[in-house]
Scaffold this active site. Sequence first.
Site, short mmCIF file in Angstrom:
data_model
loop_
_atom_site.label_atom_id
_atom_site.label_comp_id
_atom_site.label_asym_id
_atom_site.label_seq_id
_atom_site.Cartn_x
_atom_site.Cartn_y
_atom_site.Cartn_z
N ASN A 15 8.03 16.11 9.81
CA ASN A 15 6.56 16.43 9.35
C ASN A 15 6.23 17.84 10.15
O ASN A 15 6.99 18.32 10.76
CB ASN A 15 5.48 15.63 9.67
CG ASN A 15 5.65 15.42 11.27
OD1 ASN A 15 5.93 15.90 11.93
ND2 ASN A 15 5.02 13.91 11.64
N ASP A 204 7.67 4.80 2.55
CA ASP A 204 7.19 5.66 4.15
C ASP A 204 6.31 6.84 3.79
O ASP A 204 5.32 7.12 4.34
CB ASP A 204 8.35 5.96 4.77
CG ASP A 204 8.03 6.44 6.27
OD1 ASP A 204 7.59 5.85 7.17
OD2 ASP A 204 8.25 7.80 6.32
#
Length: 329
Positions: A15, A204
């Site tokens: 991320n 996810d």
Amino acid sequence: MASQLSRIMRPDDANVAGNVHGGTILKMIEEAGAIISTRHCNSWNGERCVAALARVERTDFLSPMCIGEVAHVSAEITYTSKHSVEVQVHVMSENILTGTKKLTNKATLWYVPLSLKNVDKVLEVPPVVYSRQEQEEEGRKRYEAQKLARMETKWRNGDIVQPVLNPEPNTVSYSQSSLIHLVGPSDCTLHGFVHGGVTMKLMDEVAGIVAARHCKTNIVTASVDAINFHDKIRKGCVITISGRMTFTSNKSMEIEVLVDADPVVDNSQKRYRAASAFFTYVSLSQEGRSLPVPQLVPETEDEKKRFEEGKGRYLQMKAKRQGQPESQP
């Protein structure tokens, strides 16, 4: 029988804060499990097959992994029934600059062997040799427990996530999210159905969007409750992955993720529920410390019911962690 995969974590695995996506780790875990179980199921000189993922037990993310670290995924077969294989997987992260290693994940996966000639035919599994009789007895107990849990989940209410106009912040409707994906050849096995790891990575991703929308901070996967694969997803299907917040504690968020498949090129089959799971996320500060999360405001009776069910799962797992500390492999 054991196998190991290793790969360095790249920027596209993580991320914006540099933490590797939980879905990336789940995909590697499934790949290692698929390799070792397919190899074992073809150790007999019988009909050739490929191992398909049927269930993933609860998986805890014990420590975050970062860009530049190497993930070492080791898989071992720990039990076989007549038609299924239990694989236990450990994930270690390695800082190749300092040599420091740490355990980041432990997971248990169940596979079934499907014939290469007929995708609907489940073949027999070659038995494993146990060093102790207790290993087989313990494995049989785990097998019966997961079999019962799969049946309970399969017949759970198959409702869908409906969009709501102008939702209020901190409500279920405010953060709920969906992703639509057309299944292509690169997503699929030799049979033409989706790899379990591909599905888990998409699940996810949606759960992460829900968590980020709810708390608007850096978020990471803390754990995944059992993932049940109810039916195969074939090439050419359009899948809808939907996520909704079900429960919040002071520092964690539980998100239910549902996967529905629509066989658009096959008019004989209707849309069906393919997989489901609960993901738990935590909110982190810029320094990587755990932050309090905004409390969820359930509005409808169904949302309130799901909140209480989530609270029960949270308290049950909290008591289990306090009573049974994690053991190192």
